[in-house]
Design a protein around this motif. Structure first.
Motif, PDB file in Angstrom:
ATOM      1  N   PRO A  16     -66.812  28.417 -72.796  1.00 48.44           N
ATOM      2  CA  PRO A  16     -65.540  28.701 -73.462  1.00 48.44           C
ATOM      3  C   PRO A  16     -65.617  29.969 -74.313  1.00 48.44           C
ATOM      4  N   LYS A  17     -66.815  30.438 -74.637  1.00 44.81           N
ATOM      5  CA  LYS A  17     -66.988  31.659 -75.419  1.00 44.81           C
ATOM      6  C   LYS A  17     -67.245  32.810 -74.457  1.00 44.81           C
ATOM      7  N   ALA A  18     -66.528  33.887 -74.629  1.00 41.18           N
ATOM      8  CA  ALA A  18     -66.690  35.046 -73.756  1.00 41.18           C
ATOM      9  C   ALA A  18     -67.686  36.021 -74.370  1.00 41.18           C
ATOM     10  N   GLY A  19     -68.482  36.639 -73.529  1.00 40.71           N
ATOM     11  CA  GLY A  19     -69.363  37.698 -73.971  1.00 40.71           C
ATOM     12  C   GLY A  19     -68.623  39.016 -73.898  1.00 40.71           C
ATOM     13  N   VAL A  20     -69.159  40.026 -74.556  1.00 40.92           N
ATOM     14  CA  VAL A  20     -68.555  41.354 -74.514  1.00 40.92           C
ATOM     15  C   VAL A  20     -69.104  42.072 -73.295  1.00 40.92           C
ATOM     16  N   LEU A  21     -68.229  42.479 -72.403  1.00 40.73           N
ATOM     17  CA  LEU A  21     -68.657  43.230 -71.235  1.00 40.73           C
ATOM     18  C   LEU A  21     -69.219  44.574 -71.669  1.00 40.73           C
ATOM     19  N   SER A  59     -58.263  36.685 -78.645  1.00 38.75           N
ATOM     20  CA  SER A  59     -58.904  36.032 -77.500  1.00 38.75           C
ATOM     21  C   SER A  59     -58.778  34.507 -77.545  1.00 38.75           C
ATOM     22  N   GLY A  60     -58.058  33.986 -78.509  1.00 40.83           N
ATOM     23  CA  GLY A  60     -57.934  32.536 -78.632  1.00 40.83           C
ATOM     24  C   GLY A  60     -59.247  31.871 -78.993  1.00 40.83           C
ATOM     25  N   GLY A  61     -60.113  32.620 -79.693  1.00 38.44           N
ATOM     26  CA  GLY A  61     -61.392  32.085 -80.130  1.00 38.44           C
ATOM     27  C   GLY A  61     -62.511  32.256 -79.112  1.00 38.44           C
ATOM     28  N   ALA A  62     -62.195  32.780 -77.931  1.00 34.10           N
ATOM     29  CA  ALA A  62     -63.219  32.934 -76.890  1.00 34.10           C
ATOM     30  C   ALA A  62     -64.195  34.063 -77.203  1.00 34.10           C
ATOM     31  N   LEU A  63     -63.750  35.048 -77.951  1.00 37.29           N
ATOM     32  CA  LEU A  63     -64.597  36.190 -78.276  1.00 37.29           C
ATOM     33  C   LEU A  63     -65.005  36.104 -79.740  1.00 37.29           C
ATOM     34  N   GLN A  64     -66.280  35.843 -79.968  1.00 39.07           N
ATOM     35  CA  GLN A  64     -66.815  35.721 -81.320  1.00 39.07           C
ATOM     36  C   GLN A  64     -67.902  36.775 -81.499  1.00 39.07           C
ATOM     37  N   LEU A  65     -67.573  37.879 -82.145  1.00 42.31           N
ATOM     38  CA  LEU A  65     -68.563  38.932 -82.367  1.00 42.31           C
ATOM     39  C   LEU A  65     -69.334  38.655 -83.637  1.00 42.31           C
ATOM     40  N   ASN A  66     -70.653  38.769 -83.553  1.00 42.23           N
ATOM     41  CA  ASN A  66     -71.429  38.667 -84.781  1.00 42.23           C
ATOM     42  C   ASN A  66     -71.551  40.063 -85.384  1.00 42.23           C
ATOM     43  N   MET A  67     -71.851  40.116 -86.647  1.00 36.37           N
ATOM     44  CA  MET A  67     -71.898  41.402 -87.336  1.00 36.37           C
ATOM     45  C   MET A  67     -73.024  42.294 -86.801  1.00 36.37           C
ATOM     46  N   GLY A  68     -74.061  41.685 -86.231  1.00 38.44           N
ATOM     47  CA  GLY A  68     -75.151  42.455 -85.638  1.00 38.44           C
ATOM     48  C   GLY A  68     -74.728  43.193 -84.380  1.00 38.44           C
ATOM     49  N   THR A  69     -73.640  42.777 -83.782  1.00 39.95           N
ATOM     50  CA  THR A  69     -73.060  43.468 -82.629  1.00 39.95           C
ATOM     51  C   THR A  69     -71.994  44.447 -83.092  1.00 39.95           C
ATOM     52  N   LEU A  70     -71.138  44.016 -83.999  1.00 37.53           N
ATOM     53  CA  LEU A  70     -69.994  44.815 -84.417  1.00 37.53           C
ATOM     54  C   LEU A  70     -70.387  46.043 -85.236  1.00 37.53           C
ATOM     55  N   GLY A 124     -64.783  45.582 -91.250  1.00 35.01           N
ATOM     56  CA  GLY A 124     -65.440  44.999 -90.093  1.00 35.01           C
ATOM     57  C   GLY A 124     -65.143  43.531 -89.872  1.00 35.01           C
ATOM     58  N   TYR A 125     -65.168  42.740 -90.925  1.00 39.57           N
ATOM     59  CA  TYR A 125     -64.919  41.307 -90.773  1.00 39.57           C
ATOM     60  C   TYR A 125     -63.514  41.068 -90.215  1.00 39.57           C
ATOM     61  N   ALA A 126     -62.538  41.848 -90.679  1.00 38.33           N
ATOM     62  CA  ALA A 126     -61.170  41.695 -90.184  1.00 38.33           C
ATOM     63  C   ALA A 126     -61.066  42.096 -88.715  1.00 38.33           C
ATOM     64  N   ILE A 127     -61.869  43.069 -88.290  1.00 40.76           N
ATOM     65  CA  ILE A 127     -61.889  43.453 -86.876  1.00 40.76           C
ATOM     66  C   ILE A 127     -62.396  42.278 -86.044  1.00 40.76           C
ATOM     67  N   ALA A 128     -63.497  41.682 -86.475  1.00 33.59           N
ATOM     68  CA  ALA A 128     -64.055  40.533 -85.751  1.00 33.59           C
ATOM     69  C   ALA A 128     -63.056  39.381 -85.709  1.00 33.59           C
ATOM     70  N   GLU A 129     -62.380  39.128 -86.817  1.00 36.57           N
ATOM     71  CA  GLU A 129     -61.384  38.053 -86.872  1.00 36.57           C
ATOM     72  C   GLU A 129     -60.220  38.325 -85.925  1.00 36.57           C
ATOM     73  N   ARG A 130     -59.773  39.568 -85.872  1.00 27.84           N
ATOM     74  CA  ARG A 130     -58.656  39.925 -84.985  1.00 27.84           C
ATOM     75  C   ARG A 130     -59.049  39.725 -83.521  1.00 27.84           C
ATOM     76  N   LEU A 131     -60.257  40.138 -83.158  1.00 31.06           N
ATOM     77  CA  LEU A 131     -60.714  39.965 -81.783  1.00 31.06           C
ATOM     78  C   LEU A 131     -60.808  38.480 -81.428  1.00 31.06           C
ATOM     79  N   SER A 132     -61.254  37.666 -82.360  1.00 27.66           N
ATOM     80  CA  SER A 132     -61.304  36.228 -82.142  1.00 27.66           C
ATOM     81  C   SER A 132     -59.896  35.662 -81.975  1.00 27.66           C
ATOM     82  N   GLN A 133     -58.984  36.106 -82.832  1.00 29.81           N
ATOM     83  CA  GLN A 133     -57.601  35.629 -82.787  1.00 29.81           C
ATOM     84  C   GLN A 133     -56.938  35.996 -81.460  1.00 29.81           C
TER      85      GLN A 133
END
Length: 117
Positions: A9-14, A45-56, A34-43
């Motif tokens: 159910p979680k998508a990886g970043v291509l 994607s319907g929660g499928a895309l969860q970026l950790n800060m080590g990636t972002l 940065g945190y707001a960027i990660a939150e927006r991407l999660s929102q």
């Protein structure tokens, strides 16, 4: 027979899409941390895309070093100090180029996958 695992159910970043996603979110939201960027991407994607800060954060630094983002310290909504990122003119141009390339590639993939090879 190949081993097939159930879809996650979680998508990886291509590979190659992180920069485009960051540029688009910053273009849409304006100056953002940065945190707001990660939150927006999660929102989006319907929660499928969860970026950790080590990636972002390495992506944000890379885009800043390439002159596509500008960063400045400011206060968040919760009164914390954070770096806020905004698009530079070069970042806007790059976003448009990347958007067109992505659109072209998805059209190719759609035709390929829909074709009975």
């Amino acid at each position: 027979m190949p081993n097939r695992e159930p879809a996650s159910p979680k998508a990886g970043v291509l590979q190659g899409t992180l920069d485009l996603m960051i540029l688009k979110v910053v273009a849409t939201l304006g100056p953002v941390h940065g945190y707001a960027i990660a939150e927006r991407l999660s929102q989006v994607s319907g929660g499928a895309l969860q970026l950790n800060m080590g990636t972002l954060y390495p992506g944000l630094v890379r885009l800043e070093q390439r002159g596509l983002l500008r960063a400045a310290w400011d206060q968040t909504e919760s009164n914390r100090r954070a770096r806020f990122y905004s698009l530079t003119p070069a970042g806007r141009r790059r976003l448009e180029v990347e958007r067109q390339e992505w659109s072209r590639m998805t059209d190719i993939m759609r035709r390929l996958l829909d074709d009975a090879v």
